[in-house]
Design a protein around this motif. Structure first.
Motif, short mmCIF file in Angstrom:
data_model
loop_
_atom_site.label_atom_id
_atom_site.label_comp_id
_atom_site.label_asym_id
_atom_site.label_seq_id
_atom_site.Cartn_x
_atom_site.Cartn_y
_atom_site.Cartn_z
N LEU A 51 9.62 -5.60 79.49
CA LEU A 51 10.08 -6.20 80.75
C LEU A 51 9.18 -7.33 81.21
N SER A 52 7.89 -7.20 80.99
CA SER A 52 6.97 -8.29 81.35
C SER A 52 7.30 -9.56 80.59
N ARG A 53 7.53 -9.43 79.30
CA ARG A 53 7.81 -10.60 78.48
C ARG A 53 9.20 -11.16 78.74
N VAL A 54 10.16 -10.29 78.99
CA VAL A 54 11.51 -10.75 79.32
C VAL A 54 11.51 -11.54 80.63
N MET A 55 10.82 -11.00 81.63
CA MET A 55 10.81 -11.69 82.93
C MET A 55 10.00 -12.99 82.87
N ALA A 56 8.98 -13.03 82.02
CA ALA A 56 8.23 -14.28 81.83
C ALA A 56 9.12 -15.33 81.16
N ALA A 57 9.92 -14.89 80.19
CA ALA A 57 10.84 -15.81 79.52
C ALA A 57 11.86 -16.34 80.52
N ARG A 58 12.36 -15.49 81.40
CA ARG A 58 13.32 -15.96 82.40
C ARG A 58 12.66 -16.94 83.37
N ALA A 59 11.43 -16.65 83.77
CA ALA A 59 10.73 -17.53 84.71
C ALA A 59 10.53 -18.92 84.12
N ALA A 60 10.43 -18.99 82.80
CA ALA A 60 10.21 -20.28 82.15
C ALA A 60 11.51 -21.04 81.91
N ALA A 61 12.63 -20.37 82.11
CA ALA A 61 13.93 -21.01 81.86
C ALA A 61 14.31 -21.93 83.01
N ALA A 62 15.07 -22.97 82.70
CA ALA A 62 15.51 -23.91 83.73
C ALA A 62 16.48 -23.23 84.70
N ARG A 63 17.26 -22.29 84.17
CA ARG A 63 18.20 -21.52 84.99
C ARG A 63 17.80 -20.06 84.88
N GLN A 64 17.84 -19.32 85.99
CA GLN A 64 17.29 -17.97 86.00
C GLN A 64 18.33 -16.96 86.49
N PRO A 65 19.19 -16.49 85.59
CA PRO A 65 20.20 -15.51 85.97
C PRO A 65 19.57 -14.14 86.21
N PRO A 66 20.25 -13.26 86.94
CA PRO A 66 19.74 -11.89 87.11
C PRO A 66 19.59 -11.19 85.76
N VAL A 67 18.63 -10.27 85.69
CA VAL A 67 18.38 -9.48 84.48
C VAL A 67 18.60 -8.01 84.80
N PHE A 68 19.46 -7.37 84.01
CA PHE A 68 19.71 -5.94 84.12
C PHE A 68 19.16 -5.22 82.89
N LEU A 69 18.80 -3.97 83.05
CA LEU A 69 18.35 -3.13 81.96
C LEU A 69 19.37 -2.02 81.74
N LYS A 70 19.85 -1.89 80.50
CA LYS A 70 20.83 -0.84 80.19
C LYS A 70 20.12 0.34 79.56
N ILE A 71 20.30 1.53 80.15
CA ILE A 71 19.58 2.72 79.71
C ILE A 71 20.53 3.76 79.13
N ALA A 72 19.94 4.71 78.43
CA ALA A 72 20.70 5.80 77.81
C ALA A 72 20.94 6.93 78.81
N PRO A 73 21.96 7.74 78.56
CA PRO A 73 22.18 8.92 79.40
C PRO A 73 21.35 10.12 78.96
N ASP A 74 20.72 10.01 77.79
CA ASP A 74 20.01 11.15 77.19
C ASP A 74 18.54 11.13 77.57
N LEU A 75 18.27 11.08 78.86
CA LEU A 75 16.91 11.00 79.36
C LEU A 75 16.63 12.16 80.30
N VAL A 76 15.39 12.64 80.29
CA VAL A 76 15.00 13.71 81.21
C VAL A 76 14.42 13.09 82.48
N GLU A 77 14.18 13.91 83.48
CA GLU A 77 13.78 13.41 84.79
C GLU A 77 12.50 12.57 84.73
N ALA A 78 11.51 13.01 83.96
CA ALA A 78 10.25 12.27 83.87
C ALA A 78 10.47 10.88 83.28
N GLU A 79 11.35 10.78 82.30
CA GLU A 79 11.65 9.49 81.69
C GLU A 79 12.37 8.58 82.68
#
Length: 359
Positions: free
Chosen positions: A192-220
């Motif tokens: 996420l750090s590198r993705v957001m840095a890449a977006r910050a360097a772009a001339a146009r900065q669209p929103p960024v979403f993260l797609k996650i799995a349903p197979d996660l426990v509470e701590a994850e």
């Protein structure tokens, strides 16, 4: 389902699932099939992350992998369409057969493995639609044989920032070995750090979403929520397909490996959605995916904490008129309940869904 939809489904179901998918893309490219035209209703408009969605229903990634028909999808009644997953280099994906219908469960198992034509092909098509109205997100992924998967996501951000209404970082497919390990906190933080840095360097900065799995426990889920908040990601998409196998009525194909989507995914994905809403608070954008096949299931995702919802598998079983029917059903509900905005419904069942166990 209309008679026309039933005939179309019966015809497509005579083909293997992957061939049927290709035929449906070809039909949309040619201007068919035509979905029911639903008038815009101001009560269904959702403003999120600087974008004005005409209604909260979107086509999920996975259908239009190569950005061939986003505008045709919007024409079916969707408020937005998400293309991809797109990887830097073209790749064939996993060996066939790799898509399996479970009709008794209105479900699908797939192990496609990010089969797509690569960045260049998708970019060419998106350049061709530049200037058109309509919200089109781009779902980016990593090549299976990549030596630096995080760099693949950086390249996706740089490549598609000029054209995408929003970008989705997909690290939750179960069909690319090792991909889901990027959801672990340390790896996720670097990504996420590198993705957001890449977006910050772009001339146009669209929103960024993260797609996650349903197979996660509470701590994850807690770790993901912490990293998303710390790195100022714009939103979360919950969820991708599941590797779990809830009680299924279909035999044979139910034992195939891959990600399960469709009606059986609704409960678990909605529980994870609600828990992420509780962890992230009221301001984070959340898109709910998994088992949406009717106006009521779409509305329930919103009651559980979603701002927007997406579907894909539901249309395989209900036909191309489904998005129009769902949007019309949402408008009717808003009218009946005298809602000023469909967003007023959000979180009404949050506590109920949070209290359910993650089995």
């Amino acid at each position: 389902m209309s008679v026309l939809d039933r005939i179309g489904q019966k015809l497509l179901f005579t083909f293997d699932p992957e061939t049927a998918h290709g035929l449906s893309i070809a039909a949309l490219r040619c201007g068919l099939p035509v979905g029911s035209r639903t008038a815009r209703d101001a009560r269904l408009k959702v403003s999120l992350c600087g974008l004005d969605f005409p209604n909260p229903l979107g086509m999920a990634a996975g259908y239009d992998k190569n950005a061939e028909v986003p505008d045709a999808l919007l024409g079916l009644g969707f408020g937005f369409a998400e293309v991809g997953t797109v990887t830097p280099s073209a790749q064939p994906g996993n060996p066939k057969p790799r898509i399996f219908r479970l009709p008794a469960d209105e479900a699908v198992i797939n192990r496609l493995g990010f089969n797509n034509e690569g960045h260049a092909a998708a970019e060419k098509r998106l350049v061709g639609r530049k200037g058109r109205s309509g919200i089109v997100g781009v779902n980016i992924g990593a090549n299976k044989d990549s030596a630096d998967r995080v760099n693949d996501y950086e390249r996706g951000v740089i490549r598609f920032a000029p054209y995408a209404s929003y970008l989705t970082v997909n690290i939750s497919s179960p069909n690319t070995p090792g991909l889901r390990t990027m959801q672990a906190r340390e790896q996720l933080g670097e990504l996420l750090s590198r993705v957001m840095a890449a977006r910050a360097a772009a001339a146009r900065q669209p929103p960024v979403f993260l797609k996650i799995a349903p197979d996660l426990v509470e701590a994850e889920l807690e770790d993901i929520a912490a990293e998303v908040t710390h790195k100022a990601i714009d939103g979360i998409i919950v969820s991708n397909t599941t590797i779990s196998r809830p009680a299924l009525r279909s035999s044979g194909a139910a034992s195939e490996t891959g990600g399960l989507s469709g009606r059986p995914l609704f409960e678990r994905s909605t529980i994870v959605l609600a828990r992420m809403r509780r962890l992230l608070g009221p301001d984070m954008a959340i898109i709910g995916v998994g088992g949406v096949n009717s106006a009521e299931t779409a509305l329930e995702k919103i009651r559980a904490g979603a701002d927007l919802v997406q579907l894909y598998t539901g249309m395989i079983y209900a036909g191309p008129a489904l998005p129009g029917r769902i949007v019309a059903g949402m408008a009717h509900f808003a009218e009946t309940e005298r809602l000023k905005s469909i967003s007023d419904l959000r979180d009404r069942h949050l506590d109920q869904w949070v209290s359910r166990p993650l089995n």
